[in-house]
Motif scaffolding. Structure first.
Motif, PDB file in Angstrom:
ATOM      1  N   UNK A  14       1.012  -0.792  -0.240  1.00 38.83           N
ATOM      2  CA  UNK A  14       0.230  -0.245   0.285  1.00 38.83           C
ATOM      3  C   UNK A  14       0.933   1.507  -0.236  1.00 38.83           C
ATOM      4  N   UNK A  15       2.015   1.012   0.150  1.00 35.40           N
ATOM      5  CA  UNK A  15       3.198   1.879   0.261  1.00 35.40           C
ATOM      6  C   UNK A  15       4.637   0.934  -0.039  1.00 35.40           C
ATOM      7  N   UNK A  16       5.373   2.373  -0.242  1.00 32.22           N
ATOM      8  CA  UNK A  16       6.928   2.136  -0.390  1.00 32.22           C
ATOM      9  C   UNK A  16       7.786   1.789   0.815  1.00 32.22           C
ATOM     10  N   UNK A  17       8.263   0.922   1.143  1.00 32.60           N
ATOM     11  CA  UNK A  17       8.989   0.944   2.222  1.00 32.60           C
ATOM     12  C   UNK A  17      10.266   1.908   2.421  1.00 32.60           C
ATOM     13  N   UNK A  69       4.894  -8.216  13.134  1.00 33.39           N
ATOM     14  CA  UNK A  69       3.310  -8.260  13.280  1.00 33.39           C
ATOM     15  C   UNK A  69       2.534  -6.823  13.314  1.00 33.39           C
ATOM     16  N   UNK A  70       2.658  -6.206  13.199  1.00 31.54           N
ATOM     17  CA  UNK A  70       2.604  -4.903  12.680  1.00 31.54           C
ATOM     18  C   UNK A  70       2.840  -4.284  11.161  1.00 31.54           C
ATOM     19  N   UNK A  71       4.172  -5.173  11.021  1.00 26.51           N
ATOM     20  CA  UNK A  71       4.349  -4.832   9.302  1.00 26.51           C
ATOM     21  C   UNK A  71       4.054  -5.151   8.077  1.00 26.51           C
ATOM     22  N   UNK A  72       3.133  -6.244   8.769  1.00 29.21           N
ATOM     23  CA  UNK A  72       1.878  -7.505   8.373  1.00 29.21           C
ATOM     24  C   UNK A  72       0.524  -7.107   8.157  1.00 29.21           C
ATOM     25  N   UNK A  73       0.298  -6.935   9.038  1.00 33.45           N
ATOM     26  CA  UNK A  73      -0.582  -5.833   9.494  1.00 33.45           C
ATOM     27  C   UNK A  73      -1.435  -4.766   9.000  1.00 33.45           C
ATOM     28  N   UNK A  74      -0.425  -3.935   8.438  1.00 32.35           N
ATOM     29  CA  UNK A  74      -0.737  -2.604   7.951  1.00 32.35           C
ATOM     30  C   UNK A  74      -1.232  -3.130   6.241  1.00 32.35           C
ATOM     31  N   UNK A  75      -1.051  -4.016   5.996  1.00 34.58           N
ATOM     32  CA  UNK A  75      -1.590  -4.871   4.014  1.00 34.58           C
ATOM     33  C   UNK A  75      -2.935  -4.693   4.690  1.00 34.58           C
ATOM     34  N   UNK A  76      -3.350  -5.085   5.877  1.00 35.20           N
ATOM     35  CA  UNK A  76      -4.960  -5.253   5.791  1.00 35.20           C
ATOM     36  C   UNK A  76      -5.677  -4.171   5.842  1.00 35.20           C
ATOM     37  N   UNK A  77      -4.483  -2.885   6.407  1.00 36.47           N
ATOM     38  CA  UNK A  77      -5.640  -1.809   6.422  1.00 36.47           C
ATOM     39  C   UNK A  77      -6.102  -0.865   5.329  1.00 36.47           C
ATOM     40  N   UNK A  78      -7.376  -0.586   5.057  1.00 29.33           N
ATOM     41  CA  UNK A  78      -7.890   0.055   3.950  1.00 29.33           C
ATOM     42  C   UNK A  78      -7.644   1.322   4.035  1.00 29.33           C
TER      43      UNK A  78
END
Length: 78
Positions: A14-17, A69-78
């Motif tokens: 959803x964004x660049x690293x 876990x935080x970085x993996x969950x960022x992809x779940x945010x809309x």
């Protein structure tokens, strides 16, 4: 059915690293190349030659798990 389809990991971003994430990814790759296969080995490698944990402290297994876990969950945010 098209069985040749697959998801490129970059398609899910959803964004660049960030610079920190790029440095951390490079350090994780180096750790794996050096044979660090367990979490304790990975954490030790990061503490020897990776970027410091985001809180400025040494990496711990818990801090590494929490960040992943935080970085993996960022992809779940809309």
């Amino acid at each position: 059915m098209d069985t040749d389809r697959y998801l490129q990991p970059h398609q899910a971003r959803r964004r660049a690293p960030t610079v920190f994430e790029d440095l951390l990814g490079d350090a994780i790759e180096r750790a794996f190349a050096e044979g660090a296969w367990t979490l304790p080995e990975l954490v030790a490698s990061l503490n020897r030659g990776g970027p410091g944990a985001s809180n400025g402290e040494q990496w711990t297994e818990e801090s590494f798990r929490a960040l992943m876990a935080r970085l993996g969950n960022e992809g779940d945010a809309a």
